[in-house]
Design an enzyme around this catalytic site. Structure first.
Site, short mmCIF file in Angstrom:
data_model
loop_
_atom_site.label_atom_id
_atom_site.label_comp_id
_atom_site.label_asym_id
_atom_site.label_seq_id
_atom_site.Cartn_x
_atom_site.Cartn_y
_atom_site.Cartn_z
N GLU A 46 0.82 -1.21 0.00
CA GLU A 46 0.00 0.00 0.00
C GLU A 46 0.86 1.26 0.00
OE1 GLU A 46 -3.33 0.68 -0.29
OE2 GLU A 46 -3.43 -1.42 -0.88
N CYS A 208 -17.68 4.15 -18.83
CA CYS A 208 -18.97 3.93 -18.18
C CYS A 208 -19.72 2.74 -18.78
CB CYS A 208 -19.83 5.19 -18.27
SG CYS A 208 -19.10 6.62 -17.45
N CYS A 211 -19.05 -0.15 -16.61
CA CYS A 211 -19.05 0.09 -15.16
C CYS A 211 -20.27 -0.56 -14.51
CB CYS A 211 -19.06 1.58 -14.88
SG CYS A 211 -19.03 1.94 -13.11
N CYS A 217 -25.56 6.02 -11.31
CA CYS A 217 -24.45 6.96 -11.13
C CYS A 217 -24.86 8.35 -11.61
CB CYS A 217 -23.22 6.48 -11.89
SG CYS A 217 -21.85 7.67 -11.85
#
Length: 356
Positions: A46, A208, A211, A217
């Site tokens: 991370e 999109c 998605c 959204c």
DNA sequence: AAATCGGGGGG
DNA sequence: CCCCCAGATTT
């Protein structure tokens, strides 16, 4: 902000289910730190991933794990060894924090990576988001995260206006991250949101069509998902003013080499003066100027400020010796000197040549 | 050339 | 609370 966090929990769960399901089919599952996702390995990955993309991180991560296979080995190592394996990644403060956190864990947590979110967040170099990511990815604990990818997904989905660097906007995004957090499948949720932001809900040209959250959204519905998240307001750069003296004598002009560090480091430029040109001339050369001429000012933009330059031509009756000063030199005015010149200085030299 | 990234530190 | 920073990559 068009949605409310107060919408029924069931709606939030649907979104989590979509992301979790999407992650099963389209997320990454075989990255080196995912195969044996201990808190230590997830932590190191991370921190590396905060600054560098996955493909670059992989070889660094593998070398790091060979040299420092566990937390205590890392804590016991000299920090210079850690920096050595970090070299090329940049952000060396992060490597220092990594090492000092390892020392804290060795000395205060018996060498075991803490499993309580507060204890994790207290470690140097680990904030709320990184703490949540480590505990959810490594141990399956449910904690919200809010890295750049998740911020983007949430800001678009809910059309959260404003730049996330602002406290109020960040607070709103954290609320949303908490509201969407499922009680189960924390790993798939966390990894899924990060992967979605990294591969589908990208900063520019989001995909999109592919998605899982396009339905519902707000950003997609608006037709302009790239409007979110709001951009950092670019602050008007402060205006600094300076006066540059252009000393001319016998067809030559005086330039000074600038100090190696700082603005225009090592380049040649006109002397910058605080006091009056005549006083400068007297102090520097013991000469009374023949004439001075103030020209129209010009501006030069830097990344952090704008410089307004007030050029003043200073004609001297004769060319003084510049004794014991290797950093200044009289250059012939008829052709550009073959040295590094700051951009506004070249411009002024051109004007000087034309008007000479 | 400008925007970006998460945490730390300072005003 | 806000601003700035480290540094390399992406756009």
């Amino acid at each position: 902000m068009s949605d409310s966090v107060a919408s029924p929990a069931i709606v939030e769960k649907v979104i989590a289910q979509k992301v979790i399901e999407w992650h099963r089919h389209h997320g990454r599952h075989d990255l080196p730190w995912q195969r044996t996702p201990t808190p230590y390995r997830v932590w190191v990955s991370e921190i590396m991933l905060q600054q560098t993309q996955v493909t670059t991180v992989i070889p660094y991560f593998q070398r790091f794990m060979e040299r420092f296979p566990d937390l205590v080995t890392l804590a016991d190592a000299p920090v210079d060894d850690v920096l050595h394996l970090w070299s090329g990644l940049g952000y060396y403060a992060r490597a220092r924090n990594l090492h000092s956190a390892a020392v804290v864990i060795r000395d205060e947590h018996g060498g075991r990576f803490p499993e309580a979110i507060d204890a994790v967040e207290a470690l140097p170099g680990i904030g709320r988001s990184t703490a949540g990511a480590i505990l959810s990815l490594a141990l399956g604990q449910s904690h919200p995260i809010l890295d750049g990818n998740v911020k983007r997904v949430l800001a678009r989905y809910h059309r959260v206006d404003g730049w996330p660097g602002r406290t109020a906007v960040a607070r709103r995004l954290w609320e949303l991250a908490e509201a969407h957090l499922p009680e189960r499948d924390a790993r798939a949720w966390t990894q899924g949101m990060m992967d979605l932001g990294a591969t589908v809900c990208t900063r520019s040209r989001p995909d999109c069509e592919h998605c899982p959250l396009a339905d519902g959204c707000g950003g997609h519905a608006s037709g302009e998902p790239e409007r979110w998240p709001g951009k950092k307001p670019k602050k008007a750069r402060p205006l600094r003013k300076t006066r540059m003296l252009m000393p001319v004598a016998e067809g030559r002009v005086l330039l000074q080499r600038r100090p190696p560090a700082g603005i225009w480091g090592g380049l040649w430029a006109f002397p910058e003066v605080e006091d009056s040109p005549a006083a400068w001339s007297r102090t520097r050369f013991g000469l009374e100027p023949e004439a001075t001429e103030t020209w129209a000012s010009l501006r030069h933009g830097f990344s952090h400020f704008e410089l307004e330059i007030q050029p003043i031509r200073l004609d001297l009756p004769s060319r003084p010796e510049t004794v014991a000063d290797t950093n200044s030199e009289w250059f012939p005015l008829d052709h550009p000197p073959e040295v590094g010149l700051a951009a506004p200085v070249s411009k002024l030299l051109d004007q000087l040549r034309r008007r000479h």
